[in-house]
Design an enzyme around this catalytic site. Structure first.
Site, short mmCIF file in Angstrom:
data_model
loop_
_atom_site.label_atom_id
_atom_site.label_comp_id
_atom_site.label_asym_id
_atom_site.label_seq_id
_atom_site.Cartn_x
_atom_site.Cartn_y
_atom_site.Cartn_z
N ALA A 64 1.05 -1.15 0.10
CA ALA A 64 0.05 0.11 0.09
C ALA A 64 1.00 1.31 0.00
O ALA A 64 1.94 1.14 0.43
CB ALA A 64 -0.90 -0.13 1.28
N GLY A 109 0.77 -4.78 0.91
CA GLY A 109 -0.69 -4.91 0.31
C GLY A 109 -0.37 -5.88 -1.32
O GLY A 109 -1.35 -6.29 -1.57
N GLU A 112 -0.65 -9.28 -0.33
CA GLU A 112 -2.02 -9.21 0.05
C GLU A 112 -2.91 -9.57 -1.18
O GLU A 112 -3.88 -10.29 -1.31
CB GLU A 112 -2.43 -8.32 0.95
CG GLU A 112 -1.92 -8.27 2.33
CD GLU A 112 -2.03 -6.97 3.32
OE1 GLU A 112 -1.92 -5.98 2.86
OE2 GLU A 112 -2.75 -7.09 4.22
N GLU A 132 4.87 -4.85 7.52
CA GLU A 132 4.21 -3.84 8.26
C GLU A 132 4.57 -3.53 9.63
O GLU A 132 4.35 -2.32 10.10
CB GLU A 132 2.46 -4.04 8.36
CG GLU A 132 1.87 -4.00 6.90
CD GLU A 132 1.77 -5.37 6.05
OE1 GLU A 132 2.52 -6.13 6.34
OE2 GLU A 132 1.11 -5.34 4.89
N1 CAA Z 1 4.47 3.15 -0.93
C1 CAA Z 1 5.07 4.10 -1.70
N2 CAA Z 1 5.96 4.33 -2.51
C2 CAA Z 1 6.84 3.28 -2.59
C3 CAA Z 1 6.44 1.97 -1.97
C4 CAA Z 1 5.27 1.94 -1.11
N3 CAA Z 1 4.83 0.99 -0.38
N4 CAA Z 1 7.44 1.12 -2.25
C5 CAA Z 1 8.24 1.65 -3.15
N5 CAA Z 1 7.90 2.89 -3.25
C6 CAA Z 1 8.79 3.85 -3.94
C7 CAA Z 1 9.83 4.42 -3.35
O1 CAA Z 1 9.55 5.56 -2.33
C8 CAA Z 1 10.64 5.08 -4.28
O2 CAA Z 1 9.97 6.32 -4.87
P1 CAA Z 1 11.18 7.44 -4.99
O3 CAA Z 1 12.09 6.91 -6.42
O4 CAA Z 1 10.32 8.66 -5.48
O5 CAA Z 1 12.07 7.71 -3.72
C9 CAA Z 1 10.39 4.03 -5.50
O6 CAA Z 1 9.18 3.17 -5.29
C10 CAA Z 1 11.62 3.35 -5.85
O7 CAA Z 1 11.62 2.42 -4.42
P2 CAA Z 1 13.20 2.27 -3.75
O8 CAA Z 1 13.95 3.49 -4.29
O9 CAA Z 1 12.88 2.00 -2.38
O10 CAA Z 1 13.55 0.87 -4.47
P3 CAA Z 1 14.60 -0.15 -3.85
O11 CAA Z 1 14.70 -1.17 -4.99
O12 CAA Z 1 15.76 0.51 -3.18
O13 CAA Z 1 13.83 -0.93 -2.74
C11 CAA Z 1 11.77 -2.04 -1.76
C12 CAA Z 1 12.52 -1.82 -2.96
C13 CAA Z 1 12.44 -3.07 -1.12
C14 CAA Z 1 10.51 -2.76 -2.22
C15 CAA Z 1 11.41 -0.77 -1.16
O14 CAA Z 1 10.95 0.10 -1.84
C16 CAA Z 1 10.44 -0.92 -0.03
O15 CAA Z 1 10.92 -1.66 1.22
N6 CAA Z 1 9.34 -0.64 -0.16
C17 CAA Z 1 8.46 -0.68 0.75
C18 CAA Z 1 7.81 -1.92 1.08
C19 CAA Z 1 6.87 -2.13 2.08
O16 CAA Z 1 7.02 -1.70 3.35
N7 CAA Z 1 5.49 -2.21 2.03
C20 CAA Z 1 4.27 -2.58 2.92
C21 CAA Z 1 3.56 -1.04 2.87
S1 CAA Z 1 2.32 -1.06 4.20
C22 CAA Z 1 1.24 -1.99 3.75
O17 CAA Z 1 1.31 -2.39 2.59
C23 CAA Z 1 -0.07 -1.86 4.54
C24 CAA Z 1 -1.31 -2.96 4.20
O18 CAA Z 1 -1.11 -4.10 4.33
C25 CAA Z 1 -2.40 -2.40 3.62
#
Ligand code: CAA
Length: 259
Positions: A64, A109, A112, A132
């Protein structure tokens, strides 16, 4: 739809979540697009299977949208969870089979979303996880429920409490995915599977989906009654008559007509 690409190939629909710059993260707009996608696919009686994947080479869906969630209040958080859950539940209960072709990160998400699909296959670069608790929240789009049902409560608790991601080989071992393919072979494999399903009698396939999904929520006695009703219902279909006649006449059945 702004953030979903939809392609129709014969009797199969292929949809790609398309926000590659944000690794296809699910914001409110994408969730609304998913609703539109389901409306569109359900309105087309020709489509017999849906494949869901992510645009770009890196991610299925990286979760998400953390930016959108960062300022939510308690009530808004609950509403955002409901918005995701409502559309994922629609996806899960669509009459036709849905295949997740997981082509990279499937986190939060994203994991999920894949679990709301009927079948998951993935590329060897796929990464699954529920990160999360590392962000100070619980999974919000059904993760605590579907992961426990798919891999068992012990493995689900380990993944969710530790927020540790798992790679494709481990996802296969714990039963989260059915098969792992080299990246370039993932979509051909998904299409081949969807085509195989589409060749079978659609009324029977849809009845099997209901029997499995709804039966899992019932006692065995109730579930068996449900199966009997769905089994009986097939005998009203022309596809059953054609399928059985073809077998008895030792010929290939005509293409099933969904009747
Ligand atoms: N939400 C918003 N933006 C996201 C995102 C997310 N979940 N995941 C990645 N992005 C964005 C980053 O912010 C980045 O944007 P910018 O270039 O503008 O900075 C772009 O995507 C590329 O990401 P990274 O530079 O971080 O890429 P990476 O290869 O270094 O890392 C990754 C990849 C390991 C997937 C890392 O992006 C990451 O950890 N993302 C978050 C994953 C996460 O925590 N997901 C769970 C969210 S909470 C949820 O989903 C709740 C629910 O159940 C409803």
């Amino acid at each position: 739809m702004t953030h979903i690409l939809l392609e129709k190939k014969g009797q199969i629909a292929i949809a790609a979540i398309n926000r590659p710059k944000a690794l296809n993260a699910l914001n409110s707009e994408v969730l609304e697009d998913l609703n539109t996608l389901i409306d569109t696919v359900e309105a087309d009686p020709e489509i017999r299977a849906l494949i869901l994947t992510g645009s770009g080479e890196k991610a299925f869906v990286a979760g998400a949208d953390i930016g959108e969630m960062s300022t939510l209040t308690k009530a808004e958080g609950e509403a955002f969870g409901k918005k995701g859950n409502d559309v994922f539940r629609r996806l899960e209960t669509m009459p036709i089979p849905v295949i997740a072709a997981v082509n990279g990160y499937a986190l939060g998400g994203g994991c999920e979303l894949s679990m709301a699909c009927d079948i998951r296959i993935c590329s060897d670069s796929a990464v699954f996880g529920q990160p999360e608790t590392g962000l100070g929240i619980t999974p919000g789009f059904g993760g605590t429920q579907r992961l426990a049902r798919l891999v068992g409560p012990g493995m689900a608790k380990q993944m969710i409490f530790s927020a540790r991601n798992i790679k494709a080989d481990e996802a296969l071992r714990v039963g989260l995915v059915n098969a792992v393919y080299p990246a370039e072979e993932l979509m051909p494999a998904a299409e081949k599977l969807a085509e195989t399903i589409a060749k079978n009698a659609p009324i029977a396939v849809r009845a099997c989906k209901r029997a499995i999904n709804e039966g899992l929520e019932l006692s065995m006695d109730e579930a068996i009654v449900l199966e009997e009703k769905l089994f009986g219902g097939c005998f009203e279909s022309e596809d059953q008559k054609e399928g059985m006649c073809a077998f008895l006449e030792k010929r290939k059945h005509e293409p099933y007509q969904n009747r």
